[in-house]
Design a protein around this motif. Structure first.
Motif, PDB file in Angstrom:
ATOM      1  N   ALA A   1       8.551   1.941  -5.345  1.00 17.99           N
ATOM      2  CA  ALA A   1       8.908   0.763  -6.140  1.00 17.99           C
ATOM      3  C   ALA A   1       9.417   1.181  -7.511  1.00 17.99           C
ATOM      4  O   ALA A   1      10.406   0.635  -8.004  1.00 17.99           O
ATOM      5  CB  ALA A   1       7.698  -0.157  -6.277  1.00 17.99           C
ATOM      6  N   LYS A   2       8.770   2.169  -8.130  1.00 19.28           N
ATOM      7  CA  LYS A   2       9.218   2.643  -9.445  1.00 19.28           C
ATOM      8  C   LYS A   2      10.642   3.191  -9.357  1.00 19.28           C
ATOM      9  O   LYS A   2      11.474   2.899 -10.210  1.00 19.28           O
ATOM     10  CB  LYS A   2       8.283   3.703 -10.008  1.00 19.28           C
TER      11      LYS A   2
ATOM     12  N   ALA B   1      -2.526   6.049 -10.782  1.00 19.49           N
ATOM     13  CA  ALA B   1      -3.895   5.875 -11.267  1.00 19.49           C
ATOM     14  C   ALA B   1      -4.559   4.649 -10.649  1.00 19.49           C
ATOM     15  O   ALA B   1      -5.775   4.615 -10.500  1.00 19.49           O
ATOM     16  CB  ALA B   1      -3.906   5.768 -12.789  1.00 19.49           C
ATOM     17  N   PHE B   2      -3.772   3.644 -10.296  1.00 21.33           N
ATOM     18  CA  PHE B   2      -4.297   2.416  -9.704  1.00 21.33           C
ATOM     19  C   PHE B   2      -3.541   2.150  -8.413  1.00 21.33           C
ATOM     20  O   PHE B   2      -2.317   2.215  -8.386  1.00 21.33           O
ATOM     21  CB  PHE B   2      -4.100   1.216 -10.643  1.00 21.33           C
ATOM     22  N   ARG B   3      -4.280   1.850  -7.376  1.00 23.92           N
ATOM     23  CA  ARG B   3      -3.629   1.551  -6.101  1.00 23.92           C
ATOM     24  C   ARG B   3      -2.873   0.232  -6.188  1.00 23.92           C
ATOM     25  O   ARG B   3      -3.381  -0.761  -6.699  1.00 23.92           O
ATOM     26  CB  ARG B   3      -4.665   1.460  -4.985  1.00 23.92           C
ATOM     27  N   ASN B   4      -1.652   0.262  -5.682  1.00 22.08           N
ATOM     28  CA  ASN B   4      -0.836  -0.940  -5.498  1.00 22.08           C
ATOM     29  C   ASN B   4      -0.468  -1.667  -6.788  1.00 22.08           C
ATOM     30  O   ASN B   4      -0.179  -2.852  -6.749  1.00 22.08           O
ATOM     31  CB  ASN B   4      -1.543  -1.935  -4.564  1.00 22.08           C
ATOM     32  N   LEU B   5      -0.469  -0.987  -7.942  1.00 21.41           N
ATOM     33  CA  LEU B   5      -0.192  -1.664  -9.206  1.00 21.41           C
ATOM     34  C   LEU B   5       0.918  -0.962  -9.974  1.00 21.41           C
ATOM     35  O   LEU B   5       0.901   0.265 -10.140  1.00 21.41           O
ATOM     36  CB  LEU B   5      -1.456  -1.688 -10.079  1.00 21.41           C
TER      37      LEU B   5
ATOM     38  N   TYR C   1       0.806  -1.220   0.000  1.00 18.33           N
ATOM     39  CA  TYR C   1       0.000   0.000   0.000  1.00 18.33           C
ATOM     40  C   TYR C   1       0.843   1.276   0.000  1.00 18.33           C
ATOM     41  O   TYR C   1       1.740   1.438   0.821  1.00 18.33           O
ATOM     42  CB  TYR C   1      -0.937   0.008   1.212  1.00 18.33           C
ATOM     43  N   ALA C   2       0.552   2.135  -0.946  1.00 15.97           N
ATOM     44  CA  ALA C   2       1.149   3.473  -1.070  1.00 15.97           C
ATOM     45  C   ALA C   2       2.663   3.459  -1.326  1.00 15.97           C
ATOM     46  O   ALA C   2       3.342   4.431  -1.050  1.00 15.97           O
ATOM     47  CB  ALA C   2       0.820   4.330   0.150  1.00 15.97           C
TER      48      ALA C   2
END
Length: 184
Positions: free
Chosen positions: A21-22, A54-58, A15-16
Motif C-alpha cells: 500500500a505504501k 510496527a503495527f499490523r494493517n495500519l 493483512y500483510a
C-alpha cells in the motif's frame, strides 16, 4: 489533488499488505507514513533481523477527503478508513499528533516500540514534553515501568509508540502553558 484541505488519516490495510500500500501511495504522489521497526525472524534455523511494519494493517496518509474516498474505492489493495464514531466520518489525526508520532517512530532509538492494542487507551499519567535530545519538543504521557520512565506518544487512539528516557529530559506541561507549533 483537489483544492480541499489536507489532513492525516489512519487506514486499515488488508493483512500483510502495508508495504504494498505504501508503494502504491508513493507512486500516486500521496504523502503517507508507515511506522517500521526491526524484528528478528527465524527462517530455516537462521535468525535474521528484518525491517517490518510496527503495527499490523495500519498506514497513515495525508490527503484531502475526496482523494481519501477514491483510495478506499480502488480495488487492488483493500483499505478502510478508521472512522470517528461520533461523526461517522473518517477520523482526522492532527498535524501535531502525527509530527510527534513520526518523530518517535523515526528517532532510531533502540527501544522505541509499539504498545499492545489493549494499552492504547491511555488515561493516567501526566502530559510531558521532551526537553532535550533528538526528540526535543515531542509531547506525550509519562508512564512508569519497572525499568525506567517511558514516554508514550499517542495518535488519537489509533496507535501508540513508547520510548524510555531519563526523567530529567522531560518537563511537565501545565494546562495554561502555550503549546509550541511543529513546522510542517
Amino acid at each position: 489533488m483537489s483544492g480541499e484541505e489536507k489532513h492525516w488519516y489512519g487506514l486499515n490495510v488488508t493483512y500483510a499488505c502495508e508495504i504494498k500500500a505504501k508503494k502504491r501511495f508513493d507512486a500516486q504522489g500521496i504523502e503517507c507514513f508507515l511506522p517500521m521497526r526491526y524484528a528478528e525472524r527465524s527462517f530455516r534455523g537462521r535468525t535474521k533481523r528484518l525491517l517490518v511494519p510496527a503495527f499490523r494493517n495500519l498506514i497513515f496518509v495525508r490527503t484531502d477527503e475526496k482523494t481519501l474516498r477514491a483510495l478506499v474505492r480502488q480495488g487492488d489493495i483493500p483499505v478502510r478508513c478508521l472512522m470517528d464514531r461520533a461523526t461517522r466520518r473518517p477520523a482526522v489525526v492532527s498535524d501535531r499528533e502525527m509530527a510527534d508520532f513520526i518523530a518517535v517512530a523515526e528517532s532510531g532509538l533502540p527501544d522505541a516500540a509499539p504498545l499492545a492494542a489493549d494499552a492504547q487507551t491511555l488515561r493516567s499519567g501526566e502530559r510531558v514534553r521532551i526537553a532535550e535530545g533528538p526528540l526535543r519538543g515531542v509531547e506525550g504521557l509519562l508512564l512508569r515501568s519497572g525499568n525506567g520512565e517511558r514516554i508514550a506518544v499517542q495518535v488519537a487512539g489509533v496507535a501508540v509508540l513508547t520510548v524510555t528516557l531519563p526523567v530529567q529530559s522531560v518537563e511537565k506541561i501545565e494546562s495554561n502553558q502555550p503549546q509550541p507549533t511543529t513546522k510542517q
